[in-house]
Write a protein that holds these residues in place. Structure first.
Motif, PDB file in Angstrom:
ATOM      1  N   PRO A 195       0.820  -1.223   0.000  1.00  0.00           N
ATOM      2  CA  PRO A 195       0.000   0.000   0.000  1.00  0.00           C
ATOM      3  C   PRO A 195       0.848   1.264   0.000  1.00  0.00           C
ATOM      4  O   PRO A 195       0.510   2.242  -0.672  1.00  0.00           O
ATOM      5  N   ALA A 196       1.947   1.253   0.740  1.00  0.00           N
ATOM      6  CA  ALA A 196       2.823   2.424   0.768  1.00  0.00           C
ATOM      7  C   ALA A 196       3.419   2.691  -0.612  1.00  0.00           C
ATOM      8  O   ALA A 196       3.484   3.841  -1.064  1.00  0.00           O
ATOM      9  N   MET A 197       3.863   1.622  -1.302  1.00  0.00           N
ATOM     10  CA  MET A 197       4.444   1.803  -2.630  1.00  0.00           C
ATOM     11  C   MET A 197       3.428   2.367  -3.605  1.00  0.00           C
ATOM     12  O   MET A 197       3.756   3.225  -4.443  1.00  0.00           O
ATOM     13  N   LEU A 198       2.172   1.925  -3.506  1.00  0.00           N
ATOM     14  CA  LEU A 198       1.137   2.429  -4.415  1.00  0.00           C
ATOM     15  C   LEU A 198       0.748   3.861  -4.068  1.00  0.00           C
ATOM     16  O   LEU A 198       0.467   4.673  -4.958  1.00  0.00           O
ATOM     17  N   ILE A 199       0.728   4.188  -2.767  1.00  0.00           N
ATOM     18  CA  ILE A 199       0.481   5.569  -2.367  1.00  0.00           C
ATOM     19  C   ILE A 199       1.587   6.476  -2.910  1.00  0.00           C
ATOM     20  O   ILE A 199       1.327   7.591  -3.394  1.00  0.00           O
ATOM     21  N   VAL A 200       2.829   5.993  -2.854  1.00  0.00           N
ATOM     22  CA  VAL A 200       3.954   6.762  -3.396  1.00  0.00           C
ATOM     23  C   VAL A 200       3.757   7.005  -4.889  1.00  0.00           C
ATOM     24  O   VAL A 200       3.991   8.115  -5.388  1.00  0.00           O
ATOM     25  N   LEU A 201       3.313   5.975  -5.626  1.00  0.00           N
ATOM     26  CA  LEU A 201       3.069   6.152  -7.057  1.00  0.00           C
ATOM     27  C   LEU A 201       2.011   7.227  -7.309  1.00  0.00           C
ATOM     28  O   LEU A 201       2.211   8.137  -8.128  1.00  0.00           O
ATOM     29  N   ALA A 202       0.877   7.114  -6.614  1.00  0.00           N
ATOM     30  CA  ALA A 202      -0.209   8.081  -6.832  1.00  0.00           C
ATOM     31  C   ALA A 202       0.194   9.483  -6.396  1.00  0.00           C
ATOM     32  O   ALA A 202      -0.077  10.471  -7.097  1.00  0.00           O
ATOM     33  N   ALA A 203       0.853   9.591  -5.238  1.00  0.00           N
ATOM     34  CA  ALA A 203       1.262  10.914  -4.745  1.00  0.00           C
ATOM     35  C   ALA A 203       2.334  11.520  -5.643  1.00  0.00           C
ATOM     36  O   ALA A 203       2.361  12.744  -5.848  1.00  0.00           O
ATOM     37  N   THR A 204       3.209  10.685  -6.187  1.00  0.00           N
ATOM     38  CA  THR A 204       4.185  11.186  -7.164  1.00  0.00           C
ATOM     39  C   THR A 204       3.471  11.767  -8.366  1.00  0.00           C
ATOM     40  O   THR A 204       3.863  12.816  -8.901  1.00  0.00           O
ATOM     41  N   GLY A 205       2.395  11.089  -8.804  1.00  0.00           N
ATOM     42  CA  GLY A 205       1.600  11.612  -9.908  1.00  0.00           C
ATOM     43  C   GLY A 205       0.974  12.952  -9.571  1.00  0.00           C
ATOM     44  O   GLY A 205       0.907  13.853 -10.422  1.00  0.00           O
ATOM     45  N   VAL A 206       0.522  13.107  -8.328  1.00  0.00           N
ATOM     46  CA  VAL A 206      -0.056  14.387  -7.905  1.00  0.00           C
ATOM     47  C   VAL A 206       0.975  15.502  -8.036  1.00  0.00           C
ATOM     48  O   VAL A 206       0.713  16.562  -8.626  1.00  0.00           O
ATOM     49  N   LEU A 207       2.169  15.259  -7.507  1.00  0.00           N
ATOM     50  CA  LEU A 207       3.187  16.304  -7.511  1.00  0.00           C
ATOM     51  C   LEU A 207       3.699  16.583  -8.922  1.00  0.00           C
ATOM     52  O   LEU A 207       3.985  17.735  -9.269  1.00  0.00           O
ATOM     53  N   ARG A 208       3.824  15.549  -9.743  1.00  0.00           N
ATOM     54  CA  ARG A 208       4.212  15.790 -11.134  1.00  0.00           C
ATOM     55  C   ARG A 208       3.165  16.647 -11.838  1.00  0.00           C
ATOM     56  O   ARG A 208       3.494  17.547 -12.613  1.00  0.00           O
ATOM     57  N   GLY A 209       1.894  16.355 -11.578  1.00  0.00           N
ATOM     58  CA  GLY A 209       0.838  17.159 -12.171  1.00  0.00           C
ATOM     59  C   GLY A 209       0.891  18.603 -11.712  1.00  0.00           C
ATOM     60  O   GLY A 209       0.535  19.525 -12.457  1.00  0.00           O
ATOM     61  N   LEU A 210       1.365  18.823 -10.481  1.00  0.00           N
ATOM     62  CA  LEU A 210       1.550  20.172  -9.953  1.00  0.00           C
ATOM     63  C   LEU A 210       2.874  20.782 -10.401  1.00  0.00           C
ATOM     64  O   LEU A 210       3.306  21.803  -9.862  1.00  0.00           O
ATOM     65  N   GLN A 211       3.517  20.150 -11.398  1.00  0.00           N
ATOM     66  CA  GLN A 211       4.775  20.619 -11.983  1.00  0.00           C
ATOM     67  C   GLN A 211       5.937  20.547 -10.982  1.00  0.00           C
ATOM     68  O   GLN A 211       6.886  21.329 -11.047  1.00  0.00           O
ATOM     69  N   ASP A 212       5.870  19.593 -10.056  1.00  0.00           N
ATOM     70  CA  ASP A 212       6.904  19.440  -9.037  1.00  0.00           C
ATOM     71  C   ASP A 212       7.528  18.056  -9.153  1.00  0.00           C
ATOM     72  O   ASP A 212       6.891  17.054  -8.817  1.00  0.00           O
ATOM     73  N   THR A 213       8.766  17.990  -9.639  1.00  0.00           N
ATOM     74  CA  THR A 213       9.498  16.718  -9.629  1.00  0.00           C
ATOM     75  C   THR A 213      10.647  16.761  -8.626  1.00  0.00           C
ATOM     76  O   THR A 213      11.379  15.779  -8.490  1.00  0.00           O
ATOM     77  N   ARG A 214      10.800  17.884  -7.922  1.00  0.00           N
ATOM     78  CA  ARG A 214      11.878  17.989  -6.937  1.00  0.00           C
ATOM     79  C   ARG A 214      11.546  17.246  -5.648  1.00  0.00           C
ATOM     80  O   ARG A 214      12.415  16.585  -5.073  1.00  0.00           O
ATOM     81  N   THR A 215      10.306  17.374  -5.185  1.00  0.00           N
ATOM     82  CA  THR A 215       9.936  16.671  -3.959  1.00  0.00           C
ATOM     83  C   THR A 215      10.090  15.153  -4.114  1.00  0.00           C
ATOM     84  O   THR A 215      10.636  14.506  -3.214  1.00  0.00           O
ATOM     85  N   PRO A 216       9.622  14.533  -5.210  1.00  0.00           N
ATOM     86  CA  PRO A 216       9.867  13.097  -5.370  1.00  0.00           C
ATOM     87  C   PRO A 216      11.350  12.732  -5.327  1.00  0.00           C
ATOM     88  O   PRO A 216      11.712  11.678  -4.794  1.00  0.00           O
ATOM     89  N   LEU A 217      12.217  13.597  -5.861  1.00  0.00           N
ATOM     90  CA  LEU A 217      13.651  13.323  -5.811  1.00  0.00           C
ATOM     91  C   LEU A 217      14.149  13.328  -4.366  1.00  0.00           C
ATOM     92  O   LEU A 217      14.899  12.435  -3.948  1.00  0.00           O
ATOM     93  N   VAL A 218      13.734  14.334  -3.595  1.00  0.00           N
ATOM     94  CA  VAL A 218      14.161  14.429  -2.192  1.00  0.00           C
ATOM     95  C   VAL A 218      13.656  13.234  -1.394  1.00  0.00           C
ATOM     96  O   VAL A 218      14.403  12.607  -0.627  1.00  0.00           O
ATOM     97  N   VAL A 219      12.376  12.891  -1.571  1.00  0.00           N
ATOM     98  CA  VAL A 219      11.795  11.780  -0.817  1.00  0.00           C
ATOM     99  C   VAL A 219      12.440  10.459  -1.219  1.00  0.00           C
ATOM    100  O   VAL A 219      12.747   9.613  -0.370  1.00  0.00           O
ATOM    101  N   ALA A 220      12.662  10.266  -2.523  1.00  0.00           N
ATOM    102  CA  ALA A 220      13.282   9.023  -2.978  1.00  0.00           C
ATOM    103  C   ALA A 220      14.704   8.900  -2.443  1.00  0.00           C
ATOM    104  O   ALA A 220      15.128   7.804  -2.023  1.00  0.00           O
TER     105      ALA A 220
END
Length: 457
Positions: free
Chosen positions: A159-184
């Protein structure tokens, strides 16, 4: 780690420059600003598996074999659900383009709730079915207990991995790919420390590796949720699950699931055909496939930028801007693919000895790598157009196009051993597969049917 409000990551929506040169520079800056962090986040994913492999490998061969089987099952389940990121990116980016950040975040929350439900269902299926799943993959009597242990514990992180996928999609849609980099990056570091500490420090063995990964995965999920929830509160967006929104997310993701399954089928057929050619051929194929996948991560980063930018343009009603971005990204795909191909050829003498010292494997490897290198400009355009159409929410077309590609590839690949072909012929068939994808995606892009304006498709 300090996480800023979601709005602080959004690109300024300035008036488009009138000069073509200035316009290209603007698009280039935006593509780079999104693609570079996306690439870093994508590379962090396989590094998780590499760390776990290294830690578990020192426990013994049986433990490593068990880990390999469990990891293959887990990664298959998660990769099939990658539509959670793709569909959410497109939907959120459209609403960002329309200027409704509250609705964008609500749309993203529906995707996160869908991920949570799917994750819970997968856990409920995996826990009792773990021994049977391990047996299907042919685990030996010595490796099977370790595989079952790792699979059952690690399934709690699905469930955590799938939440990460969906939340990554949210942030990418908000034009943010920096937060996924920091979290990853933080998740990778935490996973490494926890694995070593629990496996050796606490003496938990392979179970410690599984628990370490689960803790790191849930830590990443919580970090993403903090960012999204702060954005939701800022824009007074509801956090509650909405049945209609969850169903809409599922409908948008279903065609992308078909596309992903078809692509996985292509890769499975290629591996099965290579296995029939002999040990040296399948060994060389695995090396080529690993390098092909690594280059795919780099090209996929550009595609992710395309998803976010195209979705935003269409949501803003900017059809001309969407076409301009599409053209510029195709140029990026051609150039970047060509560069990747040249780097592959130039570095081949350096990395080949790292993979194998078997002369038979090396002989089979070189001509196949040359085919892959020649294919990279095609692959660059394919990945870019794939991202453009995903950003446009054109999932049904992508599903049918990939099914058609599979229908062309499968008989050609399966005939290769019967006709006496080897690994090089198989990778020419993979090039044919990419060429078919290029043709179907190019025709769609040229038609303009993917250009549907508005906050929703």
């Amino acid at each position: 780690m300090h996480l800023l409000p979601v709005d602080d990551y959004l690109e300024p929506m300035t008036q488009a420059p009138t000069s073509p040169k200035a316009l290209r520079r603007r698009h280039d800056r935006e593509i780079v600003s999104l693609a570079l962090p996306a690439f870093g986040a994508l590379v962090a994913e396989p590094l998780f598996v590499m760390v776990d492999s290294a830690v578990v490998g020192h426990l013994g061969t049986a433990q490593l074999a068990g880990f390999a089987i469990a990891a293959a099952l887990l990664m298959t389940a998660v990769s099939v659900c990658v539509f959670l990121a793709y569909a959410t990116t497109a939907a959120v980016a459209r609403r960002v383009g329309a200027g409704d950040l509250g609705a964008a975040i609500r749309q993203g929350m529906d995707g996160i709730w869908l991920a949570t439900l799917l994750g819970a269902a997968l856990v409920a299926l995996t826990l009792p079915a773990a021994p049977a799943l391990v047996d299907i993959l042919g685990a030996s009597d010595t490796a099977a207990p370790y595989a079952v242990t790792y699979l059952r514990i690690s399934s709690l992180g699905i469930p955590a991995m799938l939440i990460v996928l969906a939340a990554t999609g949210v942030l990418r849609g908000l034009q943010d790919t920096r937060t996924p980099l920091v979290v990853a990056g933080a998740g990778f570091a935490a996973n490494a420390v926890l694995n070593v500490g629990l496996v050796y420090g606490a003496g938990l063995g392979i179970a410690g590796s599984a628990w370490g990964t689960v803790i790191a995965q849930w830590g990443m999920a919580v970090a993403y949720l903090i960012v999204v929830i702060r954005g939701a509160r800022r824009h007074r967006a509801s956090l509650r699950p909405h049945a209609a929104g969850i169903r809409a997310s599922a409908r948008a993701g279903a065609p992308l699931l078909v596309r992903t399954l078809s692509l996985r089928a292509v890769l499975m057929i290629a591996t099965a055909v290579a296995a029939r050619m002999g040990d040296d051929q399948i060994a060389a194929h695995q090396i080529v496939l690993s390098l092909w996948s690594l280059m795919a991560f780099a090209l996929d980063a550009i595609a992710i930028a395309g998803q976010a930018i195209i979705g935003r343009c269409l949501g803003a009603g900017d059809a001309q801007g969407a076409r301009q971005v599409c053209r510029r990204m195709v140029q990026w795909g051609i150039v970047f693919g060509g560069v990747m191909g040249m780097l592959l050829v130039i570095s081949q003498p350096l990395f080949t000895p790292l993979f194998t010292d078997d002369p038979l494997v090396q002989d089979a490897l070189l001509p196949a790598l040359l085919v892959v290198a020649l294919c990279q400009p095609i692959a660059g355009v394919v990945f870019v157009l794939d991202g453009v159409l995903m950003g446009a929410g054109d999932g049904p077309y992508l599903a049918w196009a990939m099914l058609a590609t599979l229908a062309v590839f499968a008989p050609v690949a399966l005939l290769i051993p019967a006709l006496g072909g080897g690994l090089t012929a198989l990778w020419w068939a993979m090039t044919l597969m990419m060429a078919v994808r290029l043709a179907t995606l190019w025709l769609r892009a040229r038609s303009g049917h993917w250009i549907v304006l508005g906050a929703t498709r």
